[in-house]
Motif scaffolding. Sequence first.
Motif, mmCIF file in Angstrom:
data_model
loop_
_atom_site.group_PDB
_atom_site.id
_atom_site.type_symbol
_atom_site.label_atom_id
_atom_site.label_comp_id
_atom_site.label_asym_id
_atom_site.label_seq_id
_atom_site.Cartn_x
_atom_site.Cartn_y
_atom_site.Cartn_z
ATOM 1 N N ALA A 11 0.833 -1.206 0.000
ATOM 2 C CA ALA A 11 0.000 0.000 0.000
ATOM 3 C C ALA A 11 0.863 1.250 0.000
ATOM 4 C CB ALA A 11 -0.935 -0.015 1.205
ATOM 5 N N VAL A 12 1.852 1.275 0.881
ATOM 6 C CA VAL A 12 2.750 2.434 0.952
ATOM 7 C C VAL A 12 3.497 2.609 -0.369
ATOM 8 C CG1 VAL A 12 4.831 3.327 2.059
ATOM 9 C CG2 VAL A 12 3.012 2.331 3.452
ATOM 10 N N GLU A 13 3.995 1.521 -0.919
ATOM 11 C CA GLU A 13 4.780 1.578 -2.155
ATOM 12 C C GLU A 13 3.957 2.123 -3.313
ATOM 13 O OE1 GLU A 13 6.407 -1.736 -5.330
ATOM 14 O OE2 GLU A 13 6.522 -2.215 -3.186
ATOM 15 N N GLN A 136 -11.946 1.445 4.117
ATOM 16 C CA GLN A 136 -10.847 1.581 5.075
ATOM 17 C C GLN A 136 -9.475 1.256 4.491
ATOM 18 O OE1 GLN A 136 -12.378 -1.220 7.945
ATOM 19 N NE2 GLN A 136 -10.920 -2.799 7.325
ATOM 20 N N VAL A 137 -9.440 0.695 3.304
ATOM 21 C CA VAL A 137 -8.140 0.455 2.663
ATOM 22 C C VAL A 137 -7.878 1.447 1.541
ATOM 23 C CG1 VAL A 137 -8.014 -1.962 3.318
ATOM 24 C CG2 VAL A 137 -9.079 -1.355 1.141
ATOM 25 N N LEU A 138 -8.751 2.444 1.414
ATOM 26 C CA LEU A 138 -8.528 3.539 0.471
ATOM 27 C C LEU A 138 -7.975 4.743 1.215
ATOM 28 C CD1 LEU A 138 -11.835 3.494 -1.627
ATOM 29 C CD2 LEU A 138 -9.592 2.576 -2.298
ATOM 30 N N PRO A 139 -6.982 5.423 0.651
ATOM 31 C CA PRO A 139 -6.524 6.671 1.271
ATOM 32 C C PRO A 139 -7.677 7.663 1.412
ATOM 33 C CG PRO A 139 -5.003 5.966 -0.449
ATOM 34 C CD PRO A 139 -6.218 5.080 -0.565
ATOM 35 N N ALA A 140 -7.647 8.451 2.447
ATOM 36 C CA ALA A 140 -8.751 9.364 2.756
ATOM 37 C C ALA A 140 -9.185 10.236 1.580
ATOM 38 C CB ALA A 140 -8.381 10.233 3.959
ATOM 39 N N PRO A 141 -8.257 10.772 0.744
ATOM 40 C CA PRO A 141 -8.703 11.631 -0.355
ATOM 41 C C PRO A 141 -9.581 10.924 -1.401
ATOM 42 C CG PRO A 141 -6.375 11.991 0.112
ATOM 43 C CD PRO A 141 -6.782 10.776 0.882
ATOM 44 N N LEU A 142 -9.559 9.599 -1.429
ATOM 45 C CA LEU A 142 -10.349 8.865 -2.418
ATOM 46 C C LEU A 142 -11.724 8.460 -1.901
ATOM 47 C CD1 LEU A 142 -7.625 6.426 -3.862
ATOM 48 C CD2 LEU A 142 -8.317 8.676 -4.714
#
Length: 223
Positions: A11-13, A136-142
């Motif tokens: 996810a980070v990558e 919950q596995v999507l970054p907040a902006p999405l």
Amino acid sequence: MRDRTRARQLAVEFIRKGDPTGWFETLYQEGEAGKSTVPWANLCPNPFLLDFWKTHPQPTAGKTALTIGSGLGDDAEQLAAWGFRTTAFDISETAIRASRKRFRDTTVEYLAADLLEPPSTWRRTFHFVFEANTLQVLPAPLRLSAIENLAGFLCPGGLLLVIARGREPSDPQGQMPWPLTCAELSAFTAVGLEELSFEDLLNVEDPGEPPVRRFRVLYRFTL
């Protein structure tokens, strides 16, 4: 204890290189090859869905259902077993192939699709939409775009059941999966859904770890 190490690394990558949803396919490919663990692949229906249905059974005859981020297919198969004409999608083509392989005689229509860019033909189509653990596995902006699309899948009178990790605004976001706040969930009502019920739950997900806080919320779309 579920090993989320590799999923978090990916996810980070992928977020760092501007592809915040590309890591799901890589994780499923690695999982298929036995190189990684898909931490949410429990090979059984979501217990919060089963628990909900015990106390809130819904009429299913002639009705359609959509499973969001369907993974290896267990939730979609459960909805079909209850009588829905069920469609299920995941962004990972590997996950979709695995679902079809696991359930060779299925009545579920499994499709590879992206919640952030869903097929236009799904708009205002489904009587019941089940979303567990995708937001919950999507970054907040999405998340707002995802929420708008989730709401858009419902036909008039349709129900959306959302299950997600929860936190207070003052709590640290932590590592993926990133819990949602009540304020983020309020976007569902802002885009036109009616909140029918809101539950703030605790469950022991991994022995030896603190209980996990989850929100289970039921919405309805009415014109």
